[in-house]
Design a protein around this motif. Sequence first.
Motif, mmCIF file in Angstrom:
data_model
loop_
_atom_site.group_PDB
_atom_site.id
_atom_site.type_symbol
_atom_site.label_atom_id
_atom_site.label_comp_id
_atom_site.label_asym_id
_atom_site.label_seq_id
_atom_site.Cartn_x
_atom_site.Cartn_y
_atom_site.Cartn_z
ATOM 1 N N THR A 15 0.613 -1.543 -0.339
ATOM 2 C CA THR A 15 -0.344 0.676 0.648
ATOM 3 C C THR A 15 1.077 1.189 -0.483
ATOM 4 N N LEU B 212 0.525 3.741 -2.467
ATOM 5 C CA LEU B 212 0.269 5.861 -2.440
ATOM 6 C C LEU B 212 2.158 6.716 -3.073
ATOM 7 N N LEU C 266 -6.403 1.960 -2.617
ATOM 8 C CA LEU C 266 -5.881 3.549 -3.078
ATOM 9 C C LEU C 266 -7.021 3.969 -3.712
ATOM 10 N N ARG D 219 -9.215 7.415 -2.352
ATOM 11 C CA ARG D 219 -9.103 7.922 -3.465
ATOM 12 C C ARG D 219 -10.411 8.808 -4.068
#
Length: 289
Positions: A41, A45, A243, A247
């Motif tokens: 993760t 990012l 993500l 987002r």
Amino acid sequence: MLTNELDTRTQPTRQKTLSNGPFAGKIAIVTGSESGIGRETARALCRAGASVVLNGRSKERLAQTVADLTREGYSVAGCVADVTVFADCERLVQTALNTFGRIDILITNASISMRAYFADMQPDVFQRVLDSNVYGTVYPLKAALPHLIDTAGSVTFISSISALNGMPSGSAYCAGKAAVANLAHTLRLELADTGLHIGVVHIGFTQNDPDKRVLDADGRPVPIAHRPPRLQKTQAQVADIILKHVRQRRRRTIVSGLGKLNAFLNTIAPRLADWIVLTTLRRWRNLYE
């Protein structure tokens, strides 16, 4: 430099961080990111433009992950911290502020899992698993909350599909993951006027690092129970889903068709959902033991 803060931010000669990526300019903390889903993760990012503070309890493993991401050209720092200790979480947050100046994203991923039936578990083992999942979520958020409100940022708790309907041999883990899902709902109500996003991702069966361990009834580290490969997502796939959740500032994301089926059946036909779990327990005990 290897210290408890492990601040190893560098200015790489080949910068892969995207100046126009969906997370460009954002500063993220990912707990439990020295390995596994947390590491991937953090990498995702970075690839999307963020600068990331990595975290873990193993100084050596965290240093290796920081070095790997730095070598890949990403902007990262690291902080050795136990997220069940509030003072460590304050230091983790301060590392982000000292290094990058702000906090936009917090992903509480660190936790301990288990493989033991409740009747066999030592009370201190149950507490250890529960603490890692509950206080390992509460303390980082409590330390970071004022800064996240300042940036109208995003908080994502990593939960599990096992929180949706329970799982034999996972009592403390399921209880902890269900607790953080309910906590997220409560905090959304309390903080509705702040602009802060608070969401939960319920992950399912995921490919693990080869040395991944969970606790048995006496607190000894043991390999995770069998998981059918066809039902597993890769760590990178799960990271991409996390993500997308951040987002889009979603409230809840359930990873995998199995998890969505579990949630659906538990809502409309909870007895059927329990029957399915009990049937798998009788026929495929290696999924639990």
